[in-house]
Design an enzyme around this catalytic site. Structure first.
Site, PDB file in Angstrom:
ATOM      1  N   SER A  63       0.790  -1.241   0.000  1.00  0.00           N
ATOM      2  CA  SER A  63       0.000   0.000   0.000  1.00  0.00           C
ATOM      3  C   SER A  63       0.817   1.282   0.000  1.00  0.00           C
ATOM      4  O   SER A  63       0.259   2.361  -0.209  1.00  0.00           O
ATOM      5  CB  SER A  63      -0.928   0.034   1.207  1.00  0.00           C
ATOM      6  OG  SER A  63      -2.027  -0.797   0.967  1.00  0.00           O
ATOM      7  N   LYS A  66       0.419   3.238  -2.993  1.00  0.00           N
ATOM      8  CA  LYS A  66      -0.790   4.056  -3.201  1.00  0.00           C
ATOM      9  C   LYS A  66      -0.463   5.549  -3.145  1.00  0.00           C
ATOM     10  O   LYS A  66      -1.164   6.368  -3.743  1.00  0.00           O
ATOM     11  CB  LYS A  66      -1.840   3.728  -2.142  1.00  0.00           C
ATOM     12  CG  LYS A  66      -2.417   2.313  -2.244  1.00  0.00           C
ATOM     13  CD  LYS A  66      -3.283   2.005  -1.023  1.00  0.00           C
ATOM     14  CE  LYS A  66      -3.893   0.612  -1.066  1.00  0.00           C
ATOM     15  NZ  LYS A  66      -4.555   0.251   0.194  1.00  0.00           N
ATOM     16  N   TYR A 188      -3.959  -2.457 -10.343  1.00  0.00           N
ATOM     17  CA  TYR A 188      -3.859  -2.258  -8.882  1.00  0.00           C
ATOM     18  C   TYR A 188      -2.932  -3.302  -8.242  1.00  0.00           C
ATOM     19  O   TYR A 188      -2.063  -2.964  -7.441  1.00  0.00           O
ATOM     20  CB  TYR A 188      -5.269  -2.301  -8.264  1.00  0.00           C
ATOM     21  CG  TYR A 188      -5.246  -2.323  -6.752  1.00  0.00           C
ATOM     22  CD1 TYR A 188      -4.991  -1.170  -6.015  1.00  0.00           C
ATOM     23  CD2 TYR A 188      -5.464  -3.517  -6.052  1.00  0.00           C
ATOM     24  CE1 TYR A 188      -4.948  -1.209  -4.618  1.00  0.00           C
ATOM     25  CE2 TYR A 188      -5.429  -3.555  -4.659  1.00  0.00           C
ATOM     26  CZ  TYR A 188      -5.170  -2.404  -3.952  1.00  0.00           C
ATOM     27  OH  TYR A 188      -5.122  -2.441  -2.580  1.00  0.00           O
ATOM     28  N   TYR A 240      -4.832   3.724   8.077  1.00  0.00           N
ATOM     29  CA  TYR A 240      -6.206   3.212   8.203  1.00  0.00           C
ATOM     30  C   TYR A 240      -6.777   3.559   9.575  1.00  0.00           C
ATOM     31  O   TYR A 240      -6.690   4.711   9.989  1.00  0.00           O
ATOM     32  CB  TYR A 240      -6.241   1.694   7.912  1.00  0.00           C
ATOM     33  CG  TYR A 240      -5.350   1.334   6.765  1.00  0.00           C
ATOM     34  CD1 TYR A 240      -5.655   1.784   5.487  1.00  0.00           C
ATOM     35  CD2 TYR A 240      -4.168   0.627   6.941  1.00  0.00           C
ATOM     36  CE1 TYR A 240      -4.817   1.507   4.410  1.00  0.00           C
ATOM     37  CE2 TYR A 240      -3.324   0.349   5.867  1.00  0.00           C
ATOM     38  CZ  TYR A 240      -3.665   0.797   4.621  1.00  0.00           C
ATOM     39  OH  TYR A 240      -2.836   0.531   3.582  1.00  0.00           O
ATOM     40  N   VAL A 258       1.137  -3.813   3.781  1.00  0.00           N
ATOM     41  CA  VAL A 258       1.082  -5.126   4.433  1.00  0.00           C
ATOM     42  C   VAL A 258       2.328  -5.989   4.196  1.00  0.00           C
ATOM     43  O   VAL A 258       2.444  -7.081   4.747  1.00  0.00           O
ATOM     44  CB  VAL A 258      -0.192  -5.947   4.066  1.00  0.00           C
ATOM     45  CG1 VAL A 258      -1.433  -5.360   4.691  1.00  0.00           C
ATOM     46  CG2 VAL A 258      -0.340  -6.116   2.575  1.00  0.00           C
TER      47      VAL A 258
HETATM   48  N1  GLN Z   1      -2.349  -5.270  -1.996  1.00  0.00           N
HETATM   49  C1  GLN Z   1      -2.872  -5.177  -0.669  1.00  0.00           C
HETATM   50  C2  GLN Z   1      -4.379  -5.396  -0.699  1.00  0.00           C
HETATM   51  O1  GLN Z   1      -5.029  -4.889  -1.568  1.00  0.00           O
HETATM   52  C3  GLN Z   1      -2.533  -3.837  -0.091  1.00  0.00           C
HETATM   53  C4  GLN Z   1      -3.031  -3.677   1.327  1.00  0.00           C
HETATM   54  C5  GLN Z   1      -2.072  -2.960   2.236  1.00  0.00           C
HETATM   55  O2  GLN Z   1      -0.868  -2.901   2.025  1.00  0.00           O
HETATM   56  N2  GLN Z   1      -2.617  -2.445   3.320  1.00  0.00           N
HETATM   57  O3  GLN Z   1      -4.934  -6.084   0.128  1.00  0.00           O
END
Ligand code: GLN
Length: 304
Positions: A63, A66, A188, A240, A258
């Site tokens: 993430s 992002k 994505y 989050y 993650v």
């Molecule tokens: N690729 C992961 C997902 O979509 C990204 C989530 C994350 O890093 N929090 O679940």
């Protein structure tokens, strides 16, 4: 400020502590890393460059990517972006579906999966070759032509991406996805699979500490105002439903993934990347959070 000494001391203190976190095993390939890995790297505007531990081992930034896709979309469509995605903390987990129904398919912010999926859709609509063009953007930011997606990680996530598929289809039903959902998800998953080490990650994010300007080639990536807004979003939404906790304990903008990575930015000072793959119950690196809390406490350098 003796960053080197502070980082060394905190590294030695945090490394042996008990970590009850878990690897992100919902993506099978992410469970194949050594859970003991722990690396840190700092890059400062006055050219301190220091790393320790597994700071040269590549990992899946997940993430954290992002932020990069958001920056590219913001560069291309400007303030119109905020018609498609909000700027409010969600207070929910990264992959939650619950608010989309009442919010008519407008994700609360660009860092929850729903928001990043909409940003992916915007990039697909605006780029000629989305995967290649996004990668070229990331490589130009880092002056590193070697950075790449991980085929293995992306393929692994595709086999289990049911929640993200649900999110994308649900958002599409409200008219907030323009392209074919399978194309959006494919992009994505690829961007989430970007791999780099802590040194590359801290260097890559330094432009956000430098009013949007790349320190290597002086290229203005985002305007000063856009940069402030990205940093504001990282502070309020980067972790989050643990964003408040991060602001409270660490006190700088940051973003987690993650894969166990966290990057944090102190405007006008530094960018720091930490990697430790075991995650707490909110999906953020347990030791990464602990390290950064001590780091801003010991250095006295938070934005507050
Ligand atoms: N690729 C992961 C997902 O979509 C990204 C989530 C994350 O890093 N929090 O679940």
């Amino acid at each position: 400020m003796n960053f080197k000494e502070i980082i060394q001391e905190i590294y030695l203190k945090i490394k042996p502590i008990e970590d009850n976190g878990q690897l992100a095993s919902y993506i099978p390939e992410l469970a194949n890393v050594n859970p003991e890995n722990f690396g840190i790297h700092i890059s400062t505007l006055d050219r301190v460059d220091f790393g320790i531990g597994n700071c040269y081992d590549k990992f899946s930034i997940q993430s954290i990517a992002k932020v990069l896709s958001l920056c590219l979309a913001y560069r291309i469509v400007g303030e119109n972006l905020w018609e498609r995605v909000g700027v409010e903390p969600s207070g929910t987990s990264f992959n939650s579906l619950v608010q989309l129904e009442t919010d008519n398919g407008i994700p609360r912010n660009p860092f929850i999966n729903a928001g990043a999926i909409v940003i992916s859709d915007i990039l697909i609509s605006n780029l000629e070759n989305p995967k290649e063009d996004f990668l070229a953007f990331v490589r130009s930011l880092s002056s590193n032509s070697e950075l790449n997606y991980s085929r293995k990680i992306a393929a692994s996530e595709k086999t289990v991406g049911f929640r993200n598929t649900a999110l994308c289809n649900f958002i599409k039903s409200f008219g907030n996805i323009e392209n074919d959902p399978s194309e959006v998800l494919d992009f994505y998953f690829d961007l989430c699979s970007l791999e780099m080490n802590c040194k590359e990650l801290s260097a890559l994010f330094l432009f956000l500490a430098n009013d949007g300007k790349n320190i290597v080639d002086n290229n203005q990536i985002l305007t000063k105002s856009q940069t402030k807004r990205i940093n504001a979003l990282m502070l309020t939404c980067g972790f989050y439903d643990e964003s408040g906790d991060f602001a409270f304990k660490v006190g700088v903008p940051g973003k987690s993934g993650v894969g166990g990575g966290i990057v944090a930015v102190h405007p006008n000072q530094y960018s720091i990347a930490v990697w430790s793959p075991k995650l707490n119950e909110k999906g953020n690196s347990y030791k990464g959070m602990r390290f950064l809390e001590e780091f801003t406490t010991r250095s006295g350098l938070s934005i507050f």
